[in-house]
Scaffold this motif. Structure first.
Motif, PDB file in Angstrom:
ATOM      1  N   UNK A 149     -20.446  -7.816  38.367  1.00 23.49           N
ATOM      2  CA  UNK A 149     -19.136  -8.166  37.824  1.00 23.49           C
ATOM      3  C   UNK A 149     -18.693  -7.164  36.741  1.00 23.49           C
ATOM      4  N   UNK A 150     -17.408  -6.827  36.746  1.00 26.04           N
ATOM      5  CA  UNK A 150     -16.866  -5.917  35.745  1.00 26.04           C
ATOM      6  C   UNK A 150     -17.020  -6.455  34.324  1.00 26.04           C
ATOM      7  N   UNK A 151     -16.981  -7.770  34.183  1.00 28.35           N
ATOM      8  CA  UNK A 151     -17.115  -8.342  32.831  1.00 28.35           C
ATOM      9  C   UNK A 151     -18.530  -8.112  32.289  1.00 28.35           C
ATOM     10  N   UNK A 152     -19.524  -8.053  33.184  1.00 32.07           N
ATOM     11  CA  UNK A 152     -20.881  -7.703  32.743  1.00 32.07           C
ATOM     12  C   UNK A 152     -20.912  -6.261  32.228  1.00 32.07           C
ATOM     13  N   UNK A 153     -20.234  -5.363  32.961  1.00 29.58           N
ATOM     14  CA  UNK A 153     -20.183  -3.958  32.529  1.00 29.58           C
ATOM     15  C   UNK A 153     -19.564  -3.889  31.133  1.00 29.58           C
ATOM     16  N   UNK A 154     -18.505  -4.665  30.957  1.00 27.70           N
ATOM     17  CA  UNK A 154     -17.816  -4.698  29.664  1.00 27.70           C
ATOM     18  C   UNK A 154     -18.777  -5.141  28.558  1.00 27.70           C
ATOM     19  N   UNK A 155     -19.485  -6.250  28.766  1.00 23.98           N
ATOM     20  CA  UNK A 155     -20.413  -6.767  27.738  1.00 23.98           C
ATOM     21  C   UNK A 155     -21.494  -5.732  27.432  1.00 23.98           C
TER      22      UNK A 155
ATOM     23  N   UNK B 184     -13.879   0.928  31.573  1.00 24.25           N
ATOM     24  CA  UNK B 184     -14.843   0.421  30.583  1.00 24.25           C
ATOM     25  C   UNK B 184     -15.666   1.586  30.019  1.00 24.25           C
ATOM     26  N   UNK B 185     -16.113   2.505  30.888  1.00 28.90           N
ATOM     27  CA  UNK B 185     -16.857   3.678  30.403  1.00 28.90           C
ATOM     28  C   UNK B 185     -15.965   4.503  29.472  1.00 28.90           C
ATOM     29  N   UNK B 186     -14.692   4.609  29.839  1.00 26.56           N
ATOM     30  CA  UNK B 186     -13.745   5.412  29.052  1.00 26.56           C
ATOM     31  C   UNK B 186     -13.578   4.815  27.652  1.00 26.56           C
TER      32      UNK B 186
END
Ligand code: SF4
Length: 362
Positions: free
Chosen positions: A35-41, A356-358
């Motif tokens: 999930x993208x929200x995991x990447x965010x956290x 998110x990486x950015x």
């Protein structure tokens, strides 16, 4: 009761990270956060710096805007040429390019596009614009599909004949199956998406564990959730025994949300569907069924669309969504492609890996 103080408690998090280190795993462990929200956290809270170097988190296909194909945007662009149509969409989707242009560009040339913040707004739009056709661009996974289904039920009940849905809803488990079968991407364990799991429960992941003998942990979205789930995956690898664990059991019930699944099944048929980066995945798309066919925007497209030649040939989103490369391996990342000038959907969406990486990668 887990409070935010505990879920973000540095001491507790560091203790769990020491427990991961003490497992003594030496080989590289590829854990996919679906999930993208995991990447965010992971980035937002600096967990990357804390984890042992051999724990390699790779981002998966859990950003709905990112996996939506160019052809879907092309369909929306075709529909917005008709002045009778109002396209209702979330803000991030309007910036995504189809094969030729984006809805944002079409809007600049006068297309009727309404940015909404909640799917229920489309009902209101349909009521106050009886002379217009409201076309809702429905993207997302099992999390948002029940909302779309409930809108269609409401529209049918209120005989709102000017409301249509163009569905790009997808379901997650078939994509995880495909990732397990991909010889190029070696995933050692999945952090399963908490939001989707609230709806589908544990059963689909149990089947993945059984079929592919791979650790799966349903994971919440706080830093403690993530490190605990990573610890659980590493422990399973250390013991050589693989299973599904539900770390997010304060929210995710084993059987999921039965009412929401009922809504999905009432309105949609599951069919083969295309995903950016994956191609067609068997039984992975939610398409409006016969009972609700009058609300299906696909029927407003009366001819096969001629898709343009994709301009962004250097965009590597197809590899990013599959976890084949990280954004920094894309030659355009932070050069030609920025948040202000995104070349691909992974830089557009708030859940997009490139974005998110950015924003947090440094
Ligand atoms: Fe595409 Fe930009 Fe991501 Fe590269 S950095 S993959 S161009 S969105």
């Amino acid at each position: 009761m887990l409070t935010e103080n505990l879920l973000r408690n540095k001491k507790v998090i560091r203790r769990i990270i020491r427990a991961i280190q003490s497992l003594g795993l030496k080989k590289k462990i590829n854990i996919m956060e679906v999930c993208g929200t995991h990447t965010y956290t992971f980035f937002r809270f600096g967990l990357k710096k804390l984890l042992p170097d051999n724990i390699n988190l790779i981002s998966g296909p859990g950003c709905p805007v990112c996996i939506t194909e160019d052809s879907f945007i092309d369909k929306a662009l075709f529909l917005c040429k008709d002045k009778q149509n109002i396209i209702a969409t979330f803000g991030d989707l309007i910036k995504v390019k189809g094969t030729v242009s984006s809805l944002e560009e079409a809007h600049a040339y006068g297309a009727n596009i309404s940015v909404i913040y909640s799917p229920s707004e489309v009902l209101e739009l349909a009521k106050i614009n009886p002379q217009k056709r409201i076309i809702f661009l429905a993207v997302g996974f099992e999390t948002t599909a029940p909302l779309t289904a409930s809108i269609l039920k409401e529209a049918q009940k209120n005989e709102l004949n000017n409301l249509f849905v163009l569905s790009a809803h997808r379901v997650i488990p078939p994509a995880l199956n495909l990732l397990c079968e991909d010889s190029e991407i070696k995933v050692d364990g999945f952090l399963c998406p908490g939001h989707v799991s609230v709806i589908i429960g544990e059963v689909p992941y149990r089947e993945i564990v059984k079929k592919y003998n791979i650790p799966c942990v349903i994971c919440g979205f706080e830093p403690l959730d993530m490190v605990l789930s990573i610890y659980k995956i590493c422990s399973q690898i250390s013991e050589g025994k693989y299973k599904l664990e539900n770390e997010y059991n304060r929210v995710v019930k084993p059987g999921g949300n039965i009412s929401a699944m009922k809504l999905i099944n009432e309105v949609f048929d599951i069919k083969d569907a295309a995903w950016r980066g994956f191609g067609v995945i068997k039984k992975s798309g939610l398409f409006i069924n016969e009972r609700y066919k009058n609300f299906d925007a696909e029927k407003l497209i009366d001819k096969p669309l001629a898709h343009g030649k994709i301009k962004n040939i250097n965009c590597r989103c197809v590899d990013v969504v599959k976890g084949k490369i990280s954004p920094s391996e894309c030659p355009q990342f932070k050069k030609r492609c920025t948040v202000d000038n995104p070349l691909g959907p992974c830089m557009v969406s708030f859940e997009g890996t490139c974005r998110i990486y950015y924003e947090y990668g440094a």
